[in-house]
Design an enzyme around this catalytic site. Structure first.
Site, PDB file in Angstrom:
ATOM      1  CG  ASN A   1      -4.258  22.998  -6.505  1.00 53.73           C
ATOM      2  OD1 ASN A   1      -3.537  23.154  -7.487  1.00 53.73           O
ATOM      3  ND2 ASN A   1      -3.787  22.546  -5.352  1.00 53.73           N
TER       4      ASN A   1
ATOM      5  CG  ASN B   1      -4.257  30.684   1.774  1.00 51.00           C
ATOM      6  OD1 ASN B   1      -3.333  31.239   1.208  1.00 51.00           O
ATOM      7  ND2 ASN B   1      -4.655  29.471   1.433  1.00 51.00           N
TER       8      ASN B   1
ATOM      9  CG  HIS C   1       0.574  29.241   2.764  1.00 47.97           C
ATOM     10  ND1 HIS C   1       0.108  27.987   2.480  1.00 47.97           N
ATOM     11  CD2 HIS C   1      -0.292  30.104   2.165  1.00 47.97           C
ATOM     12  CE1 HIS C   1      -0.978  28.069   1.729  1.00 47.97           C
ATOM     13  NE2 HIS C   1      -1.257  29.344   1.524  1.00 47.97           N
TER      14      HIS C   1
ATOM     15  CD  GLU D   1      -4.853  22.349   1.467  1.00 43.92           C
ATOM     16  OE1 GLU D   1      -5.938  22.863   1.765  1.00 43.92           O
ATOM     17  OE2 GLU D   1      -4.551  21.997   0.302  1.00 43.92           O
ATOM     18  NE  ARG D   2      -6.542  28.448   7.273  1.00 38.43           N
ATOM     19  CZ  ARG D   2      -6.699  29.764   7.094  1.00 38.43           C
ATOM     20  NH1 ARG D   2      -6.490  30.619   8.094  1.00 38.43           N
ATOM     21  NH2 ARG D   2      -7.015  30.252   5.903  1.00 38.43           N
TER      22      ARG D   2
ATOM     23  CB  CYS E   1      -1.575  23.280  -1.058  1.00 43.24           C
ATOM     24  SG  CYS E   1      -2.171  24.796  -0.298  1.00 43.24           S
TER      25      CYS E   1
ATOM     26  N   GLY F   1      -0.150  27.153  -1.290  1.00 40.12           N
ATOM     27  CA  GLY F   1       1.023  26.667  -0.547  1.00 40.12           C
ATOM     28  C   GLY F   1       2.245  26.541  -1.434  1.00 40.12           C
TER      29      GLY F   1
HETATM   30  N1  LIG Z   1      -5.818  23.742  -1.378  1.00 39.01           N
HETATM   31  C1  LIG Z   1      -5.863  25.171  -1.509  1.00 39.01           C
HETATM   32  C2  LIG Z   1      -5.504  25.890  -0.262  1.00 39.01           C
HETATM   33  C3  LIG Z   1      -6.534  25.737   0.729  1.00 39.01           C
HETATM   34  C4  LIG Z   1      -6.101  26.490   1.913  1.00 39.01           C
HETATM   35  C5  LIG Z   1      -6.961  26.178   3.083  1.00 39.01           C
HETATM   36  N2  LIG Z   1      -6.610  24.883   3.644  1.00 39.01           N
HETATM   37  C6  LIG Z   1      -6.800  27.268   4.107  1.00 39.01           C
HETATM   38  O1  LIG Z   1      -7.445  27.162   5.135  1.00 39.01           O
HETATM   39  O2  LIG Z   1      -6.079  28.249   3.833  1.00 39.01           O
HETATM   40  C7  LIG Z   1      -4.974  25.692  -2.601  1.00 39.01           C
HETATM   41  O3  LIG Z   1      -4.827  24.983  -3.593  1.00 39.01           O
HETATM   42  O4  LIG Z   1      -4.458  26.827  -2.463  1.00 39.01           O
END
Ligand SMILES: N[C@H](CCC[C@H](N)C(=O)O)C(=O)O
Length: 287
Positions: A75, A170, A172, A221-222, A230, A233
């Protein structure tokens, strides 16, 4: 020192954006914690810095609300694309953005709103690259899982979940549930995020299938907790749906903040994510 920022959101996944062509940020992790606080700060899911790049048009650095840095933000990267065009940093209608998960390629679709005498970006399609499935690259420590963690049973708080682990740069962990609206995410999310099988923690997605082209998902979310959406995600969710034979190669995923369309081009092994990006307000804060 006065710091100028722009608050933006992609399906309600909101970040504070700083244009580092103009502003200087010396301690981004600390700033992320400060600005993310929804009572004592600006209020956001984290902080995103827009910077020059030597290998792409621009560079994106992303920090969660707890100050930890993430490799990629779906995002967020759509909002970075909107920012660099709408705020006049580029005239290009497709741009490349350097991230810790590699260079991503964006294409803009324009709406009727105008800024500085030209149309503004309304939708962004992102080439998110290939999903990463090797357990050691997610990373997830499940030695007997073989070359992919797919539909793999684990016990969390006395309940069995069948997980599929995907990295989009990242980490998931995707689980299928019967009733995502009533899923106890506040309780279960942290038990996945901090589960010892994930050496770098994990973003945890919980998915309810609606049809072969539509799914509903909530995410823990991490480093931030539950967000309204996300992007990475959602890409991981689509990959898990497709790998487990639950949907077609193009999936619309309904999140609390809205819908994202994900297509996995299996021949090219590229994930495409298409969704909106919006400016909420411009501001300045004493730091
Ligand atoms: N909101 C983000 C992901 C953040 C991921 C973050 N929480 C992590 O530590 O990987 C997205 O839209 O992809």
């Amino acid at each position: 020192m006065r710091l100028h920022f722009t608050k933006m959101e992609g399906l309600g996944n909101d970040y504070v954006y700083v244009n580092c062509f103009k502003e200087k940020v010396e301690h981004p992790s600390e700033l992320a914690v400060r600005v993310s606080d929804r009572h004592f700060g600006i209020g956001s899911d984290g902080l995103i810095l827009i910077k020059p790049s030597e290998v792409a048009d621009f560079k994106m650095d992303m920090y969660n609300a707890d100050g930890t840095q993430s490799e990629m933000c779906g995002n967020g990267i759509r909002c970075v694309g909107k920012y660099v065009y709408d705020y006049g940093l580029t005239d290009k209608t497709s741009v490349s953005i350097e991230t810790l998960a590699g260079i991503k390629y964006l294409e803009f679709t324009f709406g009727d709103e105008e800024k500085n005498g030209r149309k503004t970006v309304e939708l962004v399609r992102v080439n998110m690259g290939a999903p990463i499935l090797a357990p050691e690259d997610v990373p997830v420590d499940l030695p007997d899982a073989g070359d992919i963690v797919q539909d793999y049973p684990i016990m969390v708080a006395g309940k069995e979940y069948r997980i599929t682990c995907v990295s989009m740069g990242n980490p998931h962990c995707v689980s299928f549930v019967d009733d995502v609206d009533n899923f106890p995410l506040e309780e279960v999310g942290p038990l996945f995020e901090n589960n010892p099988i994930f050496p770098r923690r994990v973003n945890a997605e919980f998915v309810e299938l609606v049809s072969p082209t539509y799914a509903k998902m909530r995410v823990w979310e991490r480093g931030t907790g539950e967000t309204l959406a996300c992007g990475t995600g959602t890409c991981a969710t689509a990959v898990a749906c497709i790998l487990n034979g639950k949907t077609e190669d193009e999936v619309t995923v309904k999140l609390l903040g809205g819908e994202l369309i994900i297509r996995w081009d299996r021949d090219a092994n590229i994930i495409y994510m298409t969704g909106p990006a919006k400016v909420v307000f411009d501001g300045e804060i004493e730091v």
